[in-house]
Design a protein around this motif. Sequence first.
Motif, PDB file in Angstrom:
ATOM      1  N   UNK A 124       8.572   5.064 -17.954  1.00 34.74           N
ATOM      2  CA  UNK A 124       9.259   5.584 -16.768  1.00 34.74           C
ATOM      3  C   UNK A 124       8.272   5.845 -15.637  1.00 34.74           C
ATOM      4  N   UNK A 125       7.127   6.430 -15.969  1.00 34.05           N
ATOM      5  CA  UNK A 125       6.118   6.690 -14.947  1.00 34.05           C
ATOM      6  C   UNK A 125       5.594   5.377 -14.368  1.00 34.05           C
ATOM      7  N   UNK A 126       5.309   4.420 -15.250  1.00 34.53           N
ATOM      8  CA  UNK A 126       4.790   3.135 -14.781  1.00 34.53           C
ATOM      9  C   UNK A 126       5.812   2.426 -13.898  1.00 34.53           C
ATOM     10  N   UNK A 127       7.089   2.545 -14.262  1.00 36.90           N
ATOM     11  CA  UNK A 127       8.146   1.962 -13.435  1.00 36.90           C
ATOM     12  C   UNK A 127       8.131   2.584 -12.037  1.00 36.90           C
ATOM     13  N   UNK A 128       8.053   3.921 -11.984  1.00 41.54           N
ATOM     14  CA  UNK A 128       8.069   4.612 -10.700  1.00 41.54           C
ATOM     15  C   UNK A 128       6.886   4.194  -9.828  1.00 41.54           C
ATOM     16  N   UNK A 129       5.702   4.169 -10.408  1.00 39.30           N
ATOM     17  CA  UNK A 129       4.517   3.817  -9.628  1.00 39.30           C
ATOM     18  C   UNK A 129       4.552   2.360  -9.179  1.00 39.30           C
ATOM     19  N   UNK A 130       5.051   1.473 -10.039  1.00 39.57           N
ATOM     20  CA  UNK A 130       5.152   0.064  -9.679  1.00 39.57           C
ATOM     21  C   UNK A 130       6.158  -0.141  -8.541  1.00 39.57           C
ATOM     22  N   UNK A 131       7.289   0.564  -8.629  1.00 42.64           N
ATOM     23  CA  UNK A 131       8.304   0.441  -7.580  1.00 42.64           C
ATOM     24  C   UNK A 131       7.779   0.987  -6.253  1.00 42.64           C
ATOM     25  N   UNK A 132       7.048   2.100  -6.306  1.00 44.40           N
ATOM     26  CA  UNK A 132       6.487   2.671  -5.078  1.00 44.40           C
ATOM     27  C   UNK A 132       5.449   1.722  -4.488  1.00 44.40           C
ATOM     28  N   UNK A 133       4.677   1.045  -5.347  1.00 40.88           N
ATOM     29  CA  UNK A 133       3.697   0.067  -4.853  1.00 40.88           C
ATOM     30  C   UNK A 133       4.399  -1.051  -4.090  1.00 40.88           C
ATOM     31  N   UNK A 134       5.541  -1.515  -4.614  1.00 42.15           N
ATOM     32  CA  UNK A 134       6.303  -2.541  -3.910  1.00 42.15           C
ATOM     33  C   UNK A 134       6.846  -2.038  -2.581  1.00 42.15           C
ATOM     34  N   UNK A 135       7.351  -0.798  -2.576  1.00 42.49           N
ATOM     35  CA  UNK A 135       7.851  -0.197  -1.340  1.00 42.49           C
ATOM     36  C   UNK A 135       6.712  -0.049  -0.330  1.00 42.49           C
ATOM     37  N   UNK A 136       5.539   0.329  -0.809  1.00 40.37           N
ATOM     38  CA  UNK A 136       4.378   0.485   0.079  1.00 40.37           C
ATOM     39  C   UNK A 136       3.986  -0.853   0.713  1.00 40.37           C
ATOM     40  N   UNK A 137       4.041  -1.933  -0.051  1.00 31.96           N
ATOM     41  CA  UNK A 137       3.715  -3.251   0.509  1.00 31.96           C
ATOM     42  C   UNK A 137       4.672  -3.609   1.642  1.00 31.96           C
ATOM     43  N   UNK A 138       5.946  -3.309   1.453  1.00 36.78           N
ATOM     44  CA  UNK A 138       6.925  -3.587   2.498  1.00 36.78           C
ATOM     45  C   UNK A 138       6.671  -2.734   3.740  1.00 36.78           C
ATOM     46  N   UNK A 139       6.312  -1.470   3.524  1.00 41.20           N
ATOM     47  CA  UNK A 139       6.022  -0.581   4.652  1.00 41.20           C
ATOM     48  C   UNK A 139       4.758  -1.030   5.388  1.00 41.20           C
ATOM     49  N   UNK A 140       3.783  -1.541   4.661  1.00 40.97           N
ATOM     50  CA  UNK A 140       2.585  -2.094   5.310  1.00 40.97           C
ATOM     51  C   UNK A 140       2.935  -3.330   6.125  1.00 40.97           C
TER      52      UNK A 140
END
Length: 211
Positions: A124-140
């Motif tokens: 669950x933690x790895x899922x959350x961090x991976x999803x946030x990484x994807x969201x961060x790429x889009x925001x960048x």
Amino acid sequence: MTEHLTHSLRSDAQDNRVRILEAAREVFAAEGLGVPMREIARRAGVGPATLYRRFPTKEALVTEVFTDQMCGCRAIVDEGCADPDPWRGFCLVIEKICALHALDRGFTAAFLATFPKAIDFTADRDYALSAIAGLARRAKDAGRLRPDFVVDDLVLMLMANDGIRAATPAARVAASRRFAALAIQAFRASPDAPAMPPPGRLSFAVPLGAG
């Protein structure tokens, strides 16, 4: 008679489980994960043997206690990722994650811990961090998030948020809300922002204390 006795034993066992989980939630929220298992048993009004029969390890108890919070964390991340504006979604995640963690000192430690016997919790933690990484790429890509942001910066933020101390839970949440606003300002892309130092390696390992 036998059926009635069996029902009573099952009812007592369920009551013990509820008391243990309630005591663990209360003590973990107030004091973190370092509280010994024997102290949790004492607060639950059960013997250590009863506690260990229901939860053989502290990892098992912690995982059970924080299942709801992990589900809430995942829901927050999913909500942020679903926002068509990636920066707005990123800010929502920061604000709500900080508030969720501010309400429960133990949850931050549980989120950052590595439990070898709790694979689903780690997933669950790895899922959350991976999803946030994807969201961060889009925001960048949208030019809103500073290009040198890394996911470890979020972990560092959670560690700092966990350090907030206040007289009441409400004051702790208020302080956390301000801290989240400061973090968002630091993460925002700015043409004149100085480059950050290189990230350090952060460890997902938090001692759970003595049993």
